[in-house]
Design an enzyme around this catalytic site. Structure first.
Site, PDB file in Angstrom:
ATOM      1  N   ALA A   1      33.039  49.381  38.958  1.00 29.52           N
ATOM      2  CA  ALA A   1      33.953  48.695  38.040  1.00 29.52           C
ATOM      3  C   ALA A   1      33.224  47.596  37.270  1.00 29.52           C
ATOM      4  CB  ALA A   1      35.139  48.122  38.815  1.00 29.52           C
TER       5      ALA A   1
ATOM      6  N   LYS B   1      26.666  39.978  45.498  1.00 34.68           N
ATOM      7  CA  LYS B   1      26.563  39.226  46.755  1.00 34.68           C
ATOM      8  C   LYS B   1      25.247  39.474  47.477  1.00 34.68           C
ATOM      9  CE  LYS B   1      29.963  38.901  49.721  1.00 34.68           C
ATOM     10  NZ  LYS B   1      31.160  39.214  50.526  1.00 34.68           N
TER      11      LYS B   1
ATOM     12  N   GLY C   1      33.471  62.019  45.231  1.00 37.79           N
ATOM     13  CA  GLY C   1      33.347  62.258  43.801  1.00 37.79           C
ATOM     14  C   GLY C   1      34.364  61.491  42.993  1.00 37.79           C
TER      15      GLY C   1
ATOM     16  N   ARG D   1      45.156  61.642  53.717  1.00 38.68           N
ATOM     17  CA  ARG D   1      44.372  60.916  54.714  1.00 38.68           C
ATOM     18  C   ARG D   1      45.216  60.192  55.758  1.00 38.68           C
ATOM     19  NH1 ARG D   1      39.710  58.155  50.875  1.00 38.68           N
ATOM     20  NH2 ARG D   1      38.544  60.071  50.515  1.00 38.68           N
TER      21      ARG D   1
ATOM     22  N   SER E   1      39.712  56.643  43.323  1.00 45.09           N
ATOM     23  CA  SER E   1      39.296  55.234  43.294  1.00 45.09           C
ATOM     24  C   SER E   1      38.148  54.990  42.320  1.00 45.09           C
ATOM     25  CB  SER E   1      38.920  54.749  44.691  1.00 45.09           C
ATOM     26  OG  SER E   1      38.010  55.630  45.296  1.00 45.09           O
TER      27      SER E   1
END
Length: 535
Positions: free
Chosen positions: A19, A38, A52, A290, A391
């Site tokens: 992102a 970080k 993927g 899931r 995601s």
């Protein structure tokens, strides 16, 4: 202020995964960008994503089908407008990755002029629509994005820099609802720096490090969620933490994930005696979403008193396994497990934070000039359960959407005035790091036991009491001692743990990833759980 402790830029991006880097690359044509990482740049969750990225590339598939699959997986509380927005922009955003050099696998008979990508299928998807780079898609994406960012003259990546807190304009006599920069812990120099910016973007990932068992890297400590909450942003749906059903159970391989694509290609889940159990729980068996698979594994482990269950793909040809899952095959062979001949020991592990900082379709939070994209955000895409490979897609679509919004505003945005330096005059160096380590282990253990895959009111109350006790100790520690990496992460994880438990306490039903024995049924109507910070 000491010159080397103050920086300024047009856009400050906190986080260097899919992102953050996608947004940085798109806005860098129009202004100076600083990206905070970080740790080393490849330490974030993107690098470890195996499966993927979902997009409609097959003629037999449709955007409507992608939308409906996502809504079903989200158990009735996805925001349909958001789901449509992401599905409709999926192909063009994935094409942007391809144009940037991400080497997604192609069909063997594909040609360069008209490439046909190899599409796989994962749990919840009704069609093959997952583009992938073997079984290391995240690594391929992260490497490509990093290389492009490294070569861009307008992007500066600061490694080993942790954001402490956002700075709002009221610190310089302005608007408390406007973000103008951030205080940042430079882990190399061991001091706090100030970065002022016209726009700040949170791309810090999730908070799965709050749990004892997680597939996430060590940096996933909920920093962006905690900072946004402290600054005044609403958060939503933090009771929905996804547990990946299949994490390798091995003492030498903490947080090694076994991709959902294994089950998509025919792997079975088995008990220690070799018998299958998923058909007993869901008609989709191993291809169920899931939450159902993770709960089934957890149930069987507790029922049998077993340390783990097993994932078995050994009935497939060895060359098929080695070709499709080279990373997993190689890693398991290093550990003495031959997946072409024997089942793989697995346990569920905390994997993905479905809730987060509330944003609109442009990634804007409740505070002016502050955006949140990727796992740190709550967009409404995932609802009560995230569908596989949505995601990474959310990361790149919202990076594009937020970048367009920022680019449109940049010409008229002014650089904030000089910000006050971080005050360390009242603190000393810590001589009690062991206290933090002890509290850290305690938090992760009781969150796993009380706020894990199966919950009860009593467990949630116990978790909250312990969180409040640890928060009190950590607040005293934070007030008296200089900043350290462990202290920052502990403070943030405790804040996010509290928000997770508060969300779970508010949801009086079982839905998707939130399963409670006190309210085992699903309500007829429901929506997101929203928490509002006190001003």
């Amino acid at each position: 202020m000491n010159a080397d402790r103050e920086h300024q830029c047009d856009v400050l991006v906190i986080g260097s995964g899919a992102a953050g880097l996608s947004l940085a690359l798109q806005v860098a044509q129009y202004g100076k960008v600083i990206v905070l990482s970080k740790g080393p740049r490849s330490e974030g969750a993107t690098f470890y994503a195996q499966g993927g990225i979902a997009a409609v590339f097959d003629e037999s598939d449709s955007i409507e089908s992608h939308v409906q699959d996502t809504l079903i997986a989200g158990a009735g509380i996805c925001d349909e407008q958001t789901v449509r927005f992401i599905a409709e922009h999926a192909k063009e955003c994935v094409q942007w990755l391809i144009d940037g050099g991400v080497p997604f696998d192609k069909e063997e008979d594909s040609d360069n002029d008209h490439p046909r990508y190899h599409l796989t299928r994962e749990g919840g998807h009704s069609h093959r629509r997952i583009l992938h780079a073997a079984d290391a898609t995240g690594m391929a994406m992260q490497t490509s994005l990093q290389d492009n960012a490294h070569n861009h003259p307008n992007i500066t990546v600061l490694e080993r820099h942790n954001a402490l807190d956002l700075i709002t304009e009221d610190k310089i006599g302005g608007d408390a609802n406007k973000v103008v920069g951030a205080y940042v812990w430079n882990r190399n120099a061991e001091h706090v720096e100030t970065i002022r910016a016209k726009f700040v973007v949170l791309a810090t990932g999730g908070a799965s490090k709050v749990y004892q068992y997680t597939s996430n890297p060590d940096v996933s400590s909920g920093d962006g969620i905690a900072m946004a909450w402290r600054a005044g942003c609403r958060v939503a749906n933090l009771e929905f933490n996804q547990f990946h059903p299949t994490c390798l159970y091995h003492p030498e391989a903490r947080n090694f994930l076994l991709t959902e694509a294994l089950r998509g290609e025919g792997a079975y889940l088995r008990r220690p005696d070799g018998s299958r159990f998923m058909p007993d729980f869901d008609e989709r068996a191993e291809l169920a979403p899931r939450d159902i698979v993770a709960r089934a594994i957890d149930f069987e482990m507790k029922r049998l008193g077993a340390d783990c269950m097993y994932l078995d793909i050994s009935h497939k040809p060895a060359d098929f396994i080695e070709k499709h899952f080279p990373t997993i095959y190689s890693r398991l062979m290093d550990l003495g497990i031959d997946m072409t001949k024997e089942p793989i020991p697995i346990v569920p592990a905390a994997h993905y934070t479905c809730g987060g900082v509330m944003v609109n379709p442009q990634g804007q939070t409740d505070l002016k000039q502050l955006y949140a994209i990727g796992e740190v955000s709550y967009t409404g895409l995932h609802g009560a359960n995230r569908m596989a490979s949505n995601s990474l897609l959310e990361c790149v679509v919202y990076a594009w959407s937020a970048s367009q919004d920022i680019i449109a505003q940049l010409p008229n945005a002014s650089m904030p005035e000089s910000l006050p330096a971080w005050d360390e005059s009242q603190v000393t160096c810590s001589d009690e790091e062991v206290v933090l380590q002890h509290n850290w282990h305690e938090l992760r253990l009781f969150m796993w036991d009380y706020m894990g895959i199966v919950r009860t009111n009593k467990r949630l109350e116990r978790a909250m009491r312990r969180i409040q006790l640890l928060q009190q100790e950590t607040h005293e520690y934070y007030s008296n001692f200089r900043v350290s990496n462990n202290l920052l992460e502990m403070r943030n994880l405790l804040q996010v743990a509290e928000l997770m438990v508060r969300c779970a306490m508010q949801r009086k039903e079982s839905r998707g990833l939130h399963y409670t024995l006190d309210y085992p049924d699903q309500l007829a109507e429901s929506g997101p759980t929203i928490l509002v910070p006190e001003k």
